[in-house]
Design a protein around this motif. Structure first.
Motif, short mmCIF file in Angstrom:
data_model
loop_
_atom_site.label_atom_id
_atom_site.label_comp_id
_atom_site.label_asym_id
_atom_site.label_seq_id
_atom_site.Cartn_x
_atom_site.Cartn_y
_atom_site.Cartn_z
N ALA A 4 0.82 -1.21 0.00
CA ALA A 4 0.00 0.00 0.00
C ALA A 4 0.86 1.26 0.00
N SER A 5 2.02 1.20 0.62
CA SER A 5 2.87 2.39 0.74
C SER A 5 3.69 2.65 -0.52
N GLY A 6 4.18 1.56 -1.12
CA GLY A 6 5.06 1.71 -2.27
C GLY A 6 6.42 2.28 -1.91
N LYS A 7 6.73 2.29 -0.61
CA LYS A 7 7.99 2.88 -0.15
C LYS A 7 8.96 1.80 0.33
N LYS A 8 10.17 2.24 0.61
CA LYS A 8 11.18 1.34 1.16
C LYS A 8 11.30 1.56 2.66
N VAL A 9 11.72 0.51 3.36
CA VAL A 9 11.88 0.62 4.81
C VAL A 9 13.05 1.53 5.14
N LYS A 10 12.96 2.17 6.30
CA LYS A 10 14.01 3.10 6.73
C LYS A 10 14.89 2.53 7.83
N VAL A 11 14.54 1.35 8.33
CA VAL A 11 15.37 0.68 9.34
C VAL A 11 15.48 -0.79 8.95
N PRO A 12 16.53 -1.48 9.42
CA PRO A 12 16.64 -2.92 9.14
C PRO A 12 15.37 -3.64 9.57
#
Length: 508
Positions: free
Chosen positions: A392-400
């Protein structure tokens, strides 16, 4: 199904409570309407009025209603009637142990029954290595060797062995986390008694059975006799009604309950979950609900078996079973009612599962990592939920973001099952696109901490949002680490922002 299979809203109670959702928005207001059920009445016999005074019988006892837990223990102890507080010898249907506690239980069994003694029933003992598996630690590996030697000696039918630690797929017998594997392999059946040397054995109560954790000494005794002396617990009843919002999972429900009654609120009590919300839950979600009753001090948790239960078991067991249900006149110690439609996503802040807060209230908490896995949050539907948020976000994670499937079957599902609405993408593809770590070998992983080389173990003080069930100091590794317990929805949302995040930011 007999009318006694349905818990009536007019059940007599010792103490009845309507619980306000203290973790809700202060503007929320709601009411719950009791539904009336019609119970058929049949004339069994007719007799003339008593003409003379009749003295009460001095033999036998008048049967009173029993809860589901009381009924299961009554059957297992071959008694017609049981009440809370009674101590009874119970016949055990399944005994489970794993690599952490198995060697100790085996040692006690041999000490008390003899080096050449045989277990009471080789087909009722289930041994599942799962905790400290993928490690170079010699003592951890030796524990699995002890299990293997014992199972060979005793011809144990259900030993889910692992020999090749470099490639778990080369071990067809290896399953993974015991509580999820027990269900997947058909060892969880309504109406039975399942004991295990792990506190989260209560997970199996989702199938309408009595399931609880026991110590190594008790397990050694059960290995030799197939029996155990148990005290019958009183039952707390949790009625959850209302349509489940799309941004909630069962983890939110159990965090709400534990936050309401505290980590000691159900000490040595059964927790029975009923209501329209519970009836709508899948089996895996019901397992999540029952998994954490021990975090409230509960002896066991139970969900009445229904068509969802039977459908799940269709291809998993050929063993006959007979479900039991609370009588309409059963006595519950307390009853708690919740309108789930008003509930918001929750977290349990460090360092206790009852340190409840709204996820949105913790939006300023910066995190270092996210962990999705364990018996509580490492099932197929848990990863499907996380993938839904990433998609739904289409984003990448910002933490491991660490992904630890509970079992080998879950690992395969991650790579094979398409995520609804994704155009055919699997969880693994979505996780890769989001920048998560590659799903690792199935096991308990870092939940309990384990040896220092355990995958995703916190070896330094960090802040982690985790789908596990405990956030005590030292869990997942470092004693100064901070763990926020959350649902897979909330965990995935937090991975995308680097802060504790309400999943409604990405889910409508």
């Amino acid at each position: 199904m007999a009318s006694s299979a349905i818990a009536s809203t007019s059940t007599p109670l010792i103490n009845k409570k309507d619980v306000g959702l203290s973790a809700l928005s202060s503007q929320a207001s709601f009411s719950i309407k009791s539904s009336k059920k019609t119970v058929s009445k049949k004339i069994v016999s007719v007799m003339a009025p008593q003409q003379s005074e009749r003295k009460p019988s001095m033999t036998g006892s008048v049967k009173t209603g029993m809860t589901m837990t009381e009924k299961i223990l009554a059957r297992a102890s071959e008694k017609s009637q049981l009440s809370p507080g009674e101590n009874v010898w119970v016949n055990v249907d399944v005994l489970m142990t794993h690599d952490v506690c198995g060697p100790g239980a085996i040692g006690i069994f041999k000490k008390e029954f003899g080096e050449d003694a045989k277990v009471w029933d080789r087909e009722k003992v289930v041994i599942i290595p799962d905790h400290y598996i993928f490690t170079a630690d010699e003592r951890a590996n030796r524990n699995v060797d002890i299990l293997r030697d014992f199972c060979t000696e005793q011809s144990i039918k259900y030993f889910y062995d692992i020999k090749d630690l470099g490639n778990f797929k080369a071990n067809p017998d290896y399953k993974g986390v015991c509580h999820v594997a027990l269900a997947q392999e058909g060892h969880c059946r309504p109406g039975e008694v399942l004991l295990g040397t792990d506190s989260h054995t209560c997970t199996a109560g989702a199938f309408g059975q009595f399931a609880t954790g026991i110590g190594n000494t008790d397990a050694g005794f059960v290995l030799g006799t197939g029996k155990l002396l148990l005290k019958v617990p009183p039952t707390l009843r949790f009625v959850m009604d209302g349509e489940m919002p799309s941004y909630l999972l069962a983890k939110d429900l159990i965090l709400q309950i534990i936050g309401e009654i505290s980590v000691a609120g159900a000490t040595y009590k059964a927790m029975e979950f009923v209501g329209t919300t519970v009836e709508s839950l899948t089996m895996e979600e019901r397992m999540t609900l029952c998994n954490m009753v021990v975090e409230a001090g509960g002896k066991n948790g139970v969900v009445p078996a229904d068509s969802t239960t039977y459908k799940y078991l269709e291809d998993k067991t050929s063993m006959p079973f007979e479900p039991l249900y609370s009588d309409e006149q059963a006595r519950f110690l307390s009853e708690y009612r919740f309108d789930i439609s008003k509930l918001e996503p929750l977290v349990a802040k460090p360092h206790s599962p009852d340190n409840r807060a709204l996820a949105r209230e913790c939006k300023d908490v910066k995190i270092d990592r996210v962990y999705i896995g364990s018996c509580t949050g490492g099932k197929t539907e848990d990863f499907m939920a996380a993938a839904k948020v990433f998609l739904a976000s289409g984003k990448k994670v910002k933490v491991p973001t660490f992904l630890v499937p509970a079992t080998q079957k879950v690992w395969m599902d991650i790579y094979a099952l398409p995520v609804p609405g994704s155009g055919g993408k699997t969880c693994s593809q979505i996780f890769e696109e989001a920048g998560c770590d590659t799903p690792t070998s199935p096991s308990c992983g870092a939940c309990l901490g384990g040896p220092r080389d355990t995958y995703a173990r916190m070896n330094e003080p960090q802040v982690c949002v985790s789908t596990t069930n405990r956030n005590f100091p030292g869990r997942m590794g470092h004693k100064e680490g901070q763990i926020y317990l959350a649902s897979p929805y909330t965990a995935a949302a937090s991975a995308l922002t680097g802060y504790v995040t309400d999943p409604r930011e990405f889910l409508q």
